[in-house]
Structure formats: structure tokens, C-alpha cells
Design a protein around this motif. Structure first.
Motif: not given
Length: 174
Positions: A150-170
Motif C-alpha cells: 500500500p502506498q507509503g508502506g515501504l519504509a515501514e517494512l525497511g525497504i529503502a536505499t541500501g536494503s536487501r531482500i530475500e524470499l525465504l523457501d517457506r
């Protein structure tokens, strides 16, 4: 009532990993399925994901997974509530460059893009579009994963410049 409790659990548990707490646990059943506004289930699976912020803080997420071409094309069209998920992950088989648009999407969304190694590339906001001609948004080059919230929700989830994501196998409840 059970669905409301699951949604409240998600809101309360978003980024529970920040304080070293347990990963997000959600029930996964018919009451937590992603549905169109008319109640039609869409058949997306929930997947656990982990975001590591630039400062090392960890945020555990639960995302709807769009992995096939048909699922990616459909995305969040006609969806009015993400249910127990923090957003939707669009996953491609190989690095990809494309356009995203909001055809028949009624929610205002923010979208972030990640490289094959999980590194954050870019993000922007998108407005709903229910007309035949919608704005097309150019993606960064060679992304592998896109995450809509939802718009504006990225920062709350820690998603910003310098972040990394991993989709877990579960799944989220495992």
C-alpha cells in the motif's frame, strides 16, 4: 472475525525481527486468501521474506507471490484488501526490465525493485487506474524482484536505499 485477527496480527508483527523477536507467524487458510473485491479467490501463495536494512536491522515480511506470467500480469487488479500480507512480490526467472501499470487496480501502491542478489535498486508510487489508458511506469534495468505495498508502506517494512531482500523457501506460517 478470524480474518480481522489475522490482519491485526500482521500489523502488530510487521518487522518483529527488529527486536530479535520470532519471525512472523500467520494462519494460512481460505479466510486469508487474496480475493478480488467481489470475493473471488485469486490463487496466490503467501511467502515469507526478510528485508535487511542498510544499518543491519531485520524486518520479516509476509508477501503474496506472483511467480508465473499470468500471476504477474494480474497482480493486484480489483483487490481492495491485502488480507494478512504486507504486499505482493513479483518474481522473474532472470533479470528483467519492463513497465508496470495500474490497470484495474484500485489501491494506491508503492513499488520497490531488487537485483538478482537482493539489493535495492529503486522505488516509486503508483496511483489507481480504472480507465483503459493508464500511466506506464518504467522499471529499473535488470531487476529480479518487485514488491508492491500500500502506498507509503515501504519504509515501514525497511525497504529503502541500501536494503536487501530475500524470499525465504517457506510459507509465512512455517
Amino acid at each position: 472475525m478470524r480474518r480481522v485477527a489475522a490482519v491485526l496480527l500482521v500489523v502488530a508483527a510487521a518487522c518483529a525481527g527488529r527486536d530479535g523477536g520470532p519471525p512472523l507467524q500467520l494462519p494460512v487458510d481460505d479466510e486469508t486468501a487474496l480475493v478480488e473485491a467481489d470475493g473471488t479467490p485469486l490463487g496466490f501463495d503467501l511467502v515469507a521474506a526478510r528485508v535487511v536494512e542498510a544499518d543491519g536491522e531485520v524486518c520479516d515480511l509476509c508477501l503474496w507471490l506472483a511467480r508465473s506470467a499470468d500471476q504477474r500480469r494480474r497482480g493486484l487488479m480489483h483487490v481492495t484488501d491485502l488480507g494478512p500480507a504486507d504486499g505482493m512480490a513479483f518474481v522473474y526467472e532472470r533479470p528483467h526490465t519492463a513497465w508496470f501499470w495500474m490497470q484495474d487496480t484500485v489501491l494506491s501502491l508503492s513499488i520497490a525493485f531488487f537485483a538478482a542478489d537482493g539489493a535495492y535498486l529503486d522505488a516509486f508510487d503508483m496511483e489507481p487506474c480504472t480507465t483503459p489508458t493508464c500511466t506506464r511506469h518504467a522499471t529499473p534495468r535488470n531487476f529480479l524482484i518487485a514488491v508492491e505495498t500500500p502506498q507509503g508502506g515501504l519504509a515501514e517494512l525497511g525497504i529503502a536505499t541500501g536494503s536487501r531482500i530475500e524470499l525465504l523457501d517457506r510459507g509465512c506460517g512455517e
